[in-house]
Design a protein around this motif. Sequence first.
Motif, PDB file in Angstrom:
ATOM      1  N   THR A  93       7.731 -27.962 -15.328  1.00 42.07           N
ATOM      2  CA  THR A  93       6.452 -27.513 -14.290  1.00 42.07           C
ATOM      3  C   THR A  93       6.620 -26.022 -14.253  1.00 42.07           C
ATOM      4  OG1 THR A  93       6.468 -29.582 -13.294  1.00 42.07           O
ATOM      5  CG2 THR A  93       5.395 -27.590 -12.251  1.00 42.07           C
ATOM      6  N   ILE A  94       5.699 -25.335 -14.426  1.00 36.19           N
ATOM      7  CA  ILE A  94       5.630 -23.897 -14.026  1.00 36.19           C
ATOM      8  C   ILE A  94       5.167 -23.848 -12.593  1.00 36.19           C
ATOM      9  CG2 ILE A  94       4.649 -21.885 -14.306  1.00 36.19           C
ATOM     10  CD1 ILE A  94       4.631 -22.120 -17.159  1.00 36.19           C
ATOM     11  N   ALA A  95       5.555 -23.160 -11.636  1.00 30.91           N
ATOM     12  CA  ALA A  95       5.204 -23.111 -10.284  1.00 30.91           C
ATOM     13  C   ALA A  95       5.101 -21.555  -9.848  1.00 30.91           C
ATOM     14  CB  ALA A  95       6.491 -23.404  -9.278  1.00 30.91           C
ATOM     15  N   THR A  96       4.005 -21.239  -9.558  1.00 30.82           N
ATOM     16  CA  THR A  96       3.649 -19.952  -9.378  1.00 30.82           C
ATOM     17  C   THR A  96       3.262 -19.796  -7.817  1.00 30.82           C
ATOM     18  OG1 THR A  96       2.452 -20.009 -11.652  1.00 30.82           O
ATOM     19  CG2 THR A  96       1.734 -18.109  -9.947  1.00 30.82           C
ATOM     20  N   PHE A  97       4.045 -18.965  -7.312  1.00 30.29           N
ATOM     21  CA  PHE A  97       3.945 -18.662  -5.972  1.00 30.29           C
ATOM     22  C   PHE A  97       2.824 -16.984  -5.455  1.00 30.29           C
ATOM     23  CE2 PHE A  97       5.915 -16.798  -1.763  1.00 30.29           C
ATOM     24  CZ  PHE A  97       5.062 -17.848  -0.893  1.00 30.29           C
ATOM     25  N   THR A  98       1.859 -17.111  -5.038  1.00 31.85           N
ATOM     26  CA  THR A  98       0.940 -16.166  -4.770  1.00 31.85           C
ATOM     27  C   THR A  98       0.789 -15.891  -3.395  1.00 31.85           C
ATOM     28  OG1 THR A  98      -0.087 -16.764  -6.802  1.00 31.85           O
ATOM     29  CG2 THR A  98      -1.326 -15.275  -5.420  1.00 31.85           C
ATOM     30  N   ILE A  99       1.006 -14.487  -3.067  1.00 28.71           N
ATOM     31  CA  ILE A  99       0.654 -14.003  -1.649  1.00 28.71           C
ATOM     32  C   ILE A  99      -0.419 -13.125  -1.839  1.00 28.71           C
ATOM     33  CG2 ILE A  99       1.588 -12.777   0.536  1.00 28.71           C
ATOM     34  CD1 ILE A  99       4.360 -13.361  -0.486  1.00 28.71           C
ATOM     35  N   ASP A 100      -1.671 -13.471  -1.228  1.00 29.44           N
ATOM     36  CA  ASP A 100      -2.642 -12.751  -0.980  1.00 29.44           C
ATOM     37  C   ASP A 100      -2.691 -11.994   0.224  1.00 29.44           C
ATOM     38  OD1 ASP A 100      -3.918 -12.524  -3.628  1.00 29.44           O
ATOM     39  OD2 ASP A 100      -4.687 -14.718  -3.131  1.00 29.44           O
ATOM     40  N   ALA A 101      -2.709 -10.542   0.441  1.00 28.50           N
ATOM     41  CA  ALA A 101      -2.584 -10.218   1.629  1.00 28.50           C
ATOM     42  C   ALA A 101      -3.492  -9.094   1.921  1.00 28.50           C
ATOM     43  CB  ALA A 101      -1.232  -9.655   2.085  1.00 28.50           C
ATOM     44  N   ASP A 102      -4.334  -8.969   3.058  1.00 26.75           N
ATOM     45  CA  ASP A 102      -5.342  -7.790   3.381  1.00 26.75           C
ATOM     46  C   ASP A 102      -4.541  -6.879   3.995  1.00 26.75           C
ATOM     47  OD1 ASP A 102      -7.688  -6.441   3.691  1.00 26.75           O
ATOM     48  OD2 ASP A 102      -8.447  -7.878   5.094  1.00 26.75           O
ATOM     49  N   LEU A 103      -4.224  -5.993   3.236  1.00 20.07           N
ATOM     50  CA  LEU A 103      -3.207  -4.669   3.704  1.00 20.07           C
ATOM     51  C   LEU A 103      -4.026  -3.618   3.596  1.00 20.07           C
ATOM     52  CD1 LEU A 103      -0.080  -5.586   2.158  1.00 20.07           C
ATOM     53  CD2 LEU A 103      -0.754  -6.151   4.491  1.00 20.07           C
ATOM     54  N   ASN A 104      -4.070  -2.833   4.683  1.00 15.80           N
ATOM     55  CA  ASN A 104      -4.497  -1.433   4.624  1.00 15.80           C
ATOM     56  C   ASN A 104      -3.564  -0.412   3.935  1.00 15.80           C
ATOM     57  OD1 ASN A 104      -2.715  -0.619   6.589  1.00 15.80           O
ATOM     58  ND2 ASN A 104      -4.010  -0.868   8.173  1.00 15.80           N
ATOM     59  N   MET A 105      -3.875   0.649   3.510  1.00 17.05           N
ATOM     60  CA  MET A 105      -3.032   1.431   3.026  1.00 17.05           C
ATOM     61  C   MET A 105      -1.567   1.640   3.533  1.00 17.05           C
ATOM     62  SD  MET A 105      -3.288   2.319  -0.012  1.00 17.05           S
ATOM     63  CE  MET A 105      -3.732   3.525  -1.255  1.00 17.05           C
ATOM     64  N   MET A 106      -1.366   1.829   4.850  1.00 16.71           N
ATOM     65  CA  MET A 106      -0.225   1.940   5.677  1.00 16.71           C
ATOM     66  C   MET A 106       0.382   0.784   5.482  1.00 16.71           C
ATOM     67  SD  MET A 106       1.538   4.328   6.978  1.00 16.71           S
ATOM     68  CE  MET A 106       2.809   4.494   8.480  1.00 16.71           C
ATOM     69  N   MET A 107      -0.113  -0.348   5.559  1.00 19.04           N
ATOM     70  CA  MET A 107       0.786  -1.444   5.721  1.00 19.04           C
ATOM     71  C   MET A 107       1.151  -2.015   4.297  1.00 19.04           C
ATOM     72  SD  MET A 107       1.160  -2.960   8.593  1.00 19.04           S
ATOM     73  CE  MET A 107       1.421  -4.890   8.246  1.00 19.04           C
ATOM     74  N   LYS A 108       0.307  -1.620   3.306  1.00 20.81           N
ATOM     75  CA  LYS A 108       0.519  -1.806   1.803  1.00 20.81           C
ATOM     76  C   LYS A 108       2.042  -1.181   1.638  1.00 20.81           C
ATOM     77  CE  LYS A 108      -1.254  -2.270  -2.859  1.00 20.81           C
ATOM     78  NZ  LYS A 108      -2.558  -1.791  -3.446  1.00 20.81           N
ATOM     79  N   MET A 109       1.899   0.157   2.065  1.00 22.54           N
ATOM     80  CA  MET A 109       3.095   0.970   1.748  1.00 22.54           C
ATOM     81  C   MET A 109       4.462   0.170   2.480  1.00 22.54           C
ATOM     82  SD  MET A 109       1.840   4.785   2.076  1.00 22.54           S
ATOM     83  CE  MET A 109       3.400   5.288   2.763  1.00 22.54           C
ATOM     84  N   ILE A 110       4.255  -0.342   3.459  1.00 25.66           N
ATOM     85  CA  ILE A 110       5.530  -0.970   4.424  1.00 25.66           C
ATOM     86  C   ILE A 110       5.678  -2.263   3.952  1.00 25.66           C
ATOM     87  CG2 ILE A 110       6.207  -1.673   6.747  1.00 25.66           C
ATOM     88  CD1 ILE A 110       4.313   0.426   7.828  1.00 25.66           C
ATOM     89  N   ALA A 111       4.778  -3.232   3.454  1.00 21.13           N
ATOM     90  CA  ALA A 111       5.030  -4.488   3.479  1.00 21.13           C
ATOM     91  C   ALA A 111       4.964  -5.162   2.005  1.00 21.13           C
ATOM     92  CB  ALA A 111       3.684  -5.474   4.060  1.00 21.13           C
TER      93      ALA A 111
END
Length: 132
Positions: free
Chosen positions: A94-112
């Motif tokens: 089995t291929i298991a794909t883990f996806t995280i979709d996050a609504d990040l602003n620019m600052m949060m994107k840099m941190i998270a």
Amino acid sequence: MTTIQNNVTIDKSVQEVFTFLTDLNNHEQLMPENIYNWSSTTDEARFTIQNMAKLVLKVEERIVDQEIKLVPAEKAPFDVTLKWTLSAIAADATIATFTIDADLNMMMKMIASGPLQKLADFQVNKLKEILG
């Protein structure tokens, strides 16, 4: 929306992988050391991410032997969806794909972004380690 993902091939049937992932009690085994105060049921998991936030995730959708989708059950620092997608490539693979979709602003994107990618990488590798 920021999408982070990773996948892994597991030498188990898609049913076995789905059965493991569909129970959130099993997800504690997939978490890195910086996760603590874990408590869970089949459908919900509560935990704290060290130096970051408390999260409560619940199963929003289960598609048998294909997908498990988790969303925050309480207010989260940002909108996020975690999804495991499964694809059978053989009777016992089995291929298991883990996806995280996050609504990040620019600052949060840099941190998270880095920690979220590490989480995705850690979880797929741990799943392979546990299920073989």
